[in-house]
Design an enzyme around this catalytic site. Structure first.
Site, PDB file in Angstrom:
ATOM      1  N   LYS A 151      -3.834   3.538  -3.088  1.00 46.74           N
ATOM      2  CA  LYS A 151      -5.055   4.206  -3.533  1.00 46.74           C
ATOM      3  C   LYS A 151      -4.885   5.671  -3.218  1.00 46.74           C
ATOM      4  O   LYS A 151      -4.952   6.081  -2.077  1.00 46.74           O
ATOM      5  CB  LYS A 151      -6.265   3.656  -2.784  1.00 46.74           C
ATOM      6  CG  LYS A 151      -6.681   2.297  -3.254  1.00 46.74           C
ATOM      7  CD  LYS A 151      -7.722   1.719  -2.335  1.00 46.74           C
ATOM      8  CE  LYS A 151      -7.077   1.236  -1.070  1.00 46.74           C
ATOM      9  NZ  LYS A 151      -8.022   0.836  -0.035  1.00 46.74           N
ATOM     10  N   MET A 166      -7.584   9.338   9.760  1.00 52.33           N
ATOM     11  CA  MET A 166      -8.193   9.968   8.577  1.00 52.33           C
ATOM     12  C   MET A 166      -9.054  11.164   8.971  1.00 52.33           C
ATOM     13  O   MET A 166     -10.132  11.371   8.408  1.00 52.33           O
ATOM     14  CB  MET A 166      -9.028   8.932   7.793  1.00 52.33           C
ATOM     15  CG  MET A 166      -8.178   7.827   7.205  1.00 52.33           C
ATOM     16  SD  MET A 166      -9.122   6.449   6.515  1.00 52.33           S
ATOM     17  CE  MET A 166      -9.407   5.432   7.946  1.00 52.33           C
ATOM     18  N   ASP A 170       0.812  -1.223   0.000  1.00 52.54           N
ATOM     19  CA  ASP A 170       0.000   0.000   0.000  1.00 52.54           C
ATOM     20  C   ASP A 170       0.838   1.263   0.000  1.00 52.54           C
ATOM     21  O   ASP A 170       2.023   1.237   0.301  1.00 52.54           O
ATOM     22  CB  ASP A 170      -0.822   0.048   1.296  1.00 52.54           C
ATOM     23  CG  ASP A 170      -2.097  -0.746   1.188  1.00 52.54           C
ATOM     24  OD1 ASP A 170      -2.492  -1.083   0.070  1.00 52.54           O
ATOM     25  OD2 ASP A 170      -2.689  -1.013   2.247  1.00 52.54           O
TER      26      ASP A 170
HETATM   27  N1  SAH Z   1      -4.188   0.110   9.152  1.00 48.27           N
HETATM   28  C1  SAH Z   1      -3.592   1.414   9.441  1.00 48.27           C
HETATM   29  C2  SAH Z   1      -4.578   2.523   9.235  1.00 48.27           C
HETATM   30  C3  SAH Z   1      -5.040   2.662   7.798  1.00 48.27           C
HETATM   31  S1  SAH Z   1      -6.123   3.994   7.568  1.00 48.27           S
HETATM   32  C4  SAH Z   1      -3.044   1.394  10.857  1.00 48.27           C
HETATM   33  O1  SAH Z   1      -3.306   0.462  11.613  1.00 48.27           O
HETATM   34  O2  SAH Z   1      -2.304   2.312  11.206  1.00 48.27           O
HETATM   35  C5  SAH Z   1      -5.002   5.258   7.066  1.00 48.27           C
HETATM   36  C6  SAH Z   1      -4.880   6.300   8.138  1.00 48.27           C
HETATM   37  O3  SAH Z   1      -4.048   5.841   9.176  1.00 48.27           O
HETATM   38  C7  SAH Z   1      -4.243   7.596   7.692  1.00 48.27           C
HETATM   39  O4  SAH Z   1      -5.163   8.426   7.050  1.00 48.27           O
HETATM   40  C8  SAH Z   1      -3.801   8.167   9.016  1.00 48.27           C
HETATM   41  O5  SAH Z   1      -4.876   8.690   9.739  1.00 48.27           O
HETATM   42  C9  SAH Z   1      -3.328   6.918   9.730  1.00 48.27           C
HETATM   43  N2  SAH Z   1      -1.905   6.678   9.528  1.00 48.27           N
HETATM   44  C10 SAH Z   1      -1.335   5.586   9.011  1.00 48.27           C
HETATM   45  N3  SAH Z   1       0.007   5.684   9.013  1.00 48.27           N
HETATM   46  C11 SAH Z   1       0.291   6.880   9.559  1.00 48.27           C
HETATM   47  C12 SAH Z   1       1.490   7.584   9.850  1.00 48.27           C
HETATM   48  N4  SAH Z   1       2.684   7.066   9.579  1.00 48.27           N
HETATM   49  N5  SAH Z   1       1.399   8.798  10.414  1.00 48.27           N
HETATM   50  C13 SAH Z   1       0.202   9.336  10.721  1.00 48.27           C
HETATM   51  N6  SAH Z   1      -0.963   8.725  10.459  1.00 48.27           N
HETATM   52  C14 SAH Z   1      -0.924   7.514   9.892  1.00 48.27           C
END
Ligand code: SAH
Length: 284
Positions: free
Chosen positions: A72, A187, A51
């Site tokens: 995406k 998000m 991803d």
């Molecule tokens: N499965 C992921 C979340 C996916 S949804 C998890 O467990 O972290 C995607 C959202 O996750 C982003 O829009 C943001 O809100 C958050 N996110 C993921 N990686 C991030 C990062 N390195 N820094 C800040 N927010 C992050």
């Protein structure tokens, strides 16, 4: 190279067989946050579907694997999501050893549950390798503990987007405002203004501390500390961009004393009692 060149002590490490898909959590960014099961998966994969939020540095640990980018960015998420699932099914049916590498934890706000479900519905066997989620690990890298005895006995993880990509009007923000001292929003950047307003309207103080952490755990990590009433303006003023994890509540103040990245940069904290409860925090 087809065999692993990292020796894993012990002999109970699972084998990735042809025709299987392992959904692996890559962690929030810092490659060191991958688990050992994640590494075991990378070393055995012959194809990795990854991803946008996955650190490409991790792919260097799997030089034997074909890598397929399935990010995406914009577009129609649901149509593309279906394409990704179909692609995984095809790869598995071709007898490949498939690793589906997803940001953070595959089962936290990342559609991993949907992907896994679709695979199983098509007769493809799966394994889930949990990862460190941004809402915990990302905040830890900003020196924010999602729970602390002086602050909260519960924490609520919410998404700022619903399925249609709009603000989650389906969420009961009043209940969240009252029931959870610490709120962690994934998000949430786009709708932070609406979310802040809903929380304040429900009785949360306008001065409630807020931290916004972008590209958490990477070398580009940025942290903004603000308040509920100022969050939207401050984000715009500073020009912060997603991905961002947002934390609301007093846990944010613990950063004064727990910002370990500042310590790594040679700066010890000066405010050792951010909640003003009186030292010591713990009897030892
Ligand atoms: N499965 C992921 C979340 C996916 S949804 C998890 O467990 O972290 C995607 C959202 O996750 C982003 O829009 C943001 O809100 C958050 N996110 C993921 N990686 C991030 C990062 N390195 N820094 C800040 N927010 C992050």
């Amino acid at each position: 190279m087809t065999e692993t060149d990292v020796t894993f002590p012990g002999d109970n490490w699972p084998i990735l067989d042809p025709g299987w898909v392992w959904l692996v959590g890559a962690g929030p960014g810092d490659p060191g946050l991958l688990t050992l099961h994640g590494m075991n998966a990378l070393r055995q994969a012959d194809v990795i579907v990854y991803d946008a939020l996955v650190s490409e540095e991790l792919l260097a640990w799997a030089p034997q694997a074909e890598v397929i980018y399935a990010g995406k960015r914009g577009g129609k998420p649901s149509a593309q999501q279906r394409d990704i699932s179909l692609r995984l099914i095809d790869l598995a049916r071709d007898g490949r050893k498939v690793v589906r590498l997803k940001g953070g934890d595959p089962f936290v706000f990342g559609r991993g549950g949907e992907e896994a479900q679709t695979l199983v519905q098509h007769g493809i066997p799966i394994r889930i390798v949990p990862g460190i989620t941004a809402g915990i690990g990302g905040l830890a890298y900003a020196g924010i503990p999602v729970t602390h005895r002086d602050v909260n006995q519960s924490v609520t993880f919410v998404t700022g987007h619903d399925q249609a990509g709009e603000a989650p009007d389906t969420l009961d923000w009043a209940a969240i405002a009252r029931g959870s001292h610490v709120i962690v929003i994934y998000m949430g950047m786009k709708h932070i203004g609406r979310i802040s307003k809903a929380l304040i309207d429900a009785g949360r103080p306008a001065s409630d501390p807020v931290a916004i952490v972008t590209t958490a755990t990477t070398t580009d990590q940025r942290v903004l500390e603000t308040t509920l009433d100022m969050a939207e303006k401050d984000i715009a003023r500073i020009g912060m961009e997603p991905p961002a994890i947002i934390c609301i509540g007093k846990a944010v103040q613990m950063r004064d004393v727990l910002d370990w990245q500042a310590m790594a940069a040679g700066q010890m904290p000066t405010n050792l009692d951010p909640l003003g409860r009186g030292l010591p925090a713990e009897q030892v």
